[in-house]
Design a protein around this motif. Structure first.
Motif, PDB file in Angstrom:
ATOM      1  N   LEU A   1      -3.120  41.974  11.037  1.00 43.65           N
ATOM      2  CA  LEU A   1      -1.460  42.141  11.196  1.00 43.65           C
ATOM      3  C   LEU A   1      -0.962  43.035  12.049  1.00 43.65           C
ATOM      4  O   LEU A   1       0.257  43.055  12.310  1.00 43.65           O
ATOM      5  N   ARG A   2      -1.751  44.159  12.495  1.00 44.47           N
ATOM      6  CA  ARG A   2      -1.135  45.449  13.178  1.00 44.47           C
ATOM      7  C   ARG A   2      -0.464  44.663  14.456  1.00 44.47           C
ATOM      8  O   ARG A   2      -1.271  44.045  15.320  1.00 44.47           O
ATOM      9  N   ASP A   3       0.847  44.982  14.699  1.00 42.63           N
ATOM     10  CA  ASP A   3       1.543  44.746  15.823  1.00 42.63           C
ATOM     11  C   ASP A   3       1.746  43.465  15.854  1.00 42.63           C
ATOM     12  O   ASP A   3       2.042  43.058  17.070  1.00 42.63           O
ATOM     13  N   ARG A   4       1.679  42.496  14.837  1.00 41.01           N
ATOM     14  CA  ARG A   4       1.894  41.181  15.051  1.00 41.01           C
ATOM     15  C   ARG A   4       3.378  40.852  14.401  1.00 41.01           C
ATOM     16  O   ARG A   4       4.004  41.713  13.684  1.00 41.01           O
ATOM     17  N   THR A   5       4.017  39.653  14.899  1.00 41.88           N
ATOM     18  CA  THR A   5       5.212  39.258  14.215  1.00 41.88           C
ATOM     19  C   THR A   5       4.800  38.373  13.168  1.00 41.88           C
ATOM     20  O   THR A   5       3.910  37.338  13.156  1.00 41.88           O
ATOM     21  N   VAL A   6       5.494  38.495  11.798  1.00 39.03           N
ATOM     22  CA  VAL A   6       5.073  37.701  10.526  1.00 39.03           C
ATOM     23  C   VAL A   6       6.429  37.132  10.251  1.00 39.03           C
ATOM     24  O   VAL A   6       7.512  37.481   9.907  1.00 39.03           O
TER      25      VAL A   6
ATOM     26  N   ALA B   1       1.813  43.736   4.363  1.00 41.27           N
ATOM     27  CA  ALA B   1       2.124  43.278   5.966  1.00 41.27           C
ATOM     28  C   ALA B   1       2.578  44.793   6.499  1.00 41.27           C
ATOM     29  O   ALA B   1       2.465  45.025   7.532  1.00 41.27           O
ATOM     30  N   ARG B   2       3.576  44.931   5.865  1.00 46.31           N
ATOM     31  CA  ARG B   2       4.228  46.543   6.458  1.00 46.31           C
ATOM     32  C   ARG B   2       3.421  47.564   6.454  1.00 46.31           C
ATOM     33  O   ARG B   2       3.148  48.212   7.333  1.00 46.31           O
TER      34      ARG B   2
ATOM     35  N   ALA C   1       2.499  45.626  10.810  1.00 43.17           N
ATOM     36  CA  ALA C   1       3.038  44.347  11.465  1.00 43.17           C
ATOM     37  C   ALA C   1       4.239  44.998  12.163  1.00 43.17           C
ATOM     38  O   ALA C   1       5.033  45.730  11.511  1.00 43.17           O
ATOM     39  N   ARG C   2       4.458  44.464  13.163  1.00 40.14           N
ATOM     40  CA  ARG C   2       5.746  44.968  14.039  1.00 40.14           C
ATOM     41  C   ARG C   2       7.178  44.155  13.529  1.00 40.14           C
ATOM     42  O   ARG C   2       7.813  45.100  13.608  1.00 40.14           O
TER      43      ARG C   2
ATOM     44  N   ILE D   1       8.738  41.553  10.307  1.00 37.54           N
ATOM     45  CA  ILE D   1       8.409  40.663   9.195  1.00 37.54           C
ATOM     46  C   ILE D   1       9.759  39.969   8.913  1.00 37.54           C
ATOM     47  O   ILE D   1      10.883  40.813   8.670  1.00 37.54           O
TER      48      ILE D   1
END
Length: 342
Positions: free
Chosen positions: A162-167, A183-184, A188-189, A191
């Motif tokens: 999840l790191r630096d991903r959009t969710v 996720a936070r 995650a970049r 959410i």
């Protein structure tokens, strides 16, 4: 002892006296302190077609709980009276290929606590020692009571990096909101969360969502959320067919979806679109035994705060009010107290 029992087909449960269970050689007797109401419990309360098909009555229901060990069978080692515990709600067969290969979450013969065997909505509960989880010191009782649901959220959130991903998360009930918090925490970049309930959208905000979308008014538009290429990762937590279709449509090429929600009806799916956009859809059920549980404990030790998820408490005998509250869209996790609160 007092217990909540599904006596037969139809709506409702009964708060009745039944014999206190007795642990056998490899069992543990647990004094239940608090229990969490889950969507499965709501289906059983309502007596929907799945529950009527699946639950053999009479049955003590419930699977989310925290309690204290009251006694252990003579063949149990390593567990002691007084320890604070919860348990894995899927009781596996230990003999199939997946169980023997340490993939117990894939056991096809697993029995559900409160579904195929008597559950946790009672003053006492007996379980095989191998299913018991001993909590680390300092875990709040409310969080411990919903460890089963927390495990669903972690299993979903850890399906993909999840790191630096959009969710994008569809469904902001307690499990969806906890998945947002994980996720936070995982870095995650962005959410974004969609749900029909304004209350649950606020729950998602408290969990750490950057953006929330009122579902039902229009499909989720990635461009309106600043995502012209769509989202990298999707969590489907709602079981709503429209939400599932919207989530697939909002994914970027090569996007990956972890799907926990269970729809009550068939969901039309354009498999050519999934193939051409090279999407990955990973089904999620339960937790990895006991990998996910160790991850949960580590997340709490690392400072993850889930206090936002619990919104209501009721005494066990007030279960009808508790179930009515849990069924509405303006509540998070609802807890039943089986012992006096400190």
């Amino acid at each position: 002892m007092k217990a909540l029992v599904k006596q037969g087909p139809g709506e409702g449960l009964e708060y009745v006296d039944i014999p206190t269970p007795v642990p056998e050689r490899h069992d543990v007797l647990i004094r239940v302190l608090r229990t969490g109401i889950c969507g499965t419990d709501l289906h059983i309360f309502d007596g929907n077609p799945w529950a009527t098909r699946t639950v053999r009555t009479p049955r003590v229901v419930g699977h989310e709980f925290v309690g204290e060990i009251a006694a252990v069978g003579p063949g149990v080692g390593g567990l002691l009276p007084g320890q604070l515990v919860s348990a894995e709600g899927h009781l596996t067969c230990n003999s199939c290929v997946n169980c023997q290969a340490d993939r117990k979450h894939l056991c096809r013969a697993a029995q559900g606590l409160g579904v195929q065997r008597d559950g946790a909505f009672a003053e006492y509960l007996v379980l095989p020692a191998e299913s018991v989880w001993v909590h680390r010191p300092g875990v709040p009782l409310d969080v411990a009571a919903m460890f089963d649901a927390f495990g669903n959220a972690v299993h979903v959130a850890d399906a993909f990096p999840l790191r630096d991903r959009t969710v994008l998360v569809t469904g902001a009930g307690p499990i969806g909101a906890m998945a947002v918090a994980v996720a936070r925490h995982r870095g995650a970049r962005l959410i974004a969360v969609s749900d029909l309930s304004p209350f649950r959208l606020d729950l998602a905000r408290r969990a750490g969502a950057h953006l929330v979308v009122q579902a039902g008014e229009q499909p989720v538009d990635p461009a309106a959320l600043g995502q012209e290429q769509g989202f990298d990762i999707g969590f489907e937590m709602s079981g709503n067919p429209s939400a599932q279709s919207d989530l697939i449509a909002a994914m970027a090429h090569g996007g990956r979806i972890a799907a926990l929600g269970l729809p009550d009806e068939d969901v039309p799916t354009d498999w050519s679109d999934i193939s051409l956009r090279m999407l990955t859809i990973q089904g999620i059920s339960g937790r990895k035994v006991f990998d996910t549980w160790h991850t949960m404990a580590d997340l709490l030790d690392d400072g993850l705060d889930l206090s936002f998820a619990v919104t209501d408490h009721f005494a066990a005998q007030d279960y009808e009010k508790a179930f009515a509250t849990a069924a509405r869209g303006d509540a998070g996790k609802v807890i039943l107290d089986w012992a006096p609160r400190d």
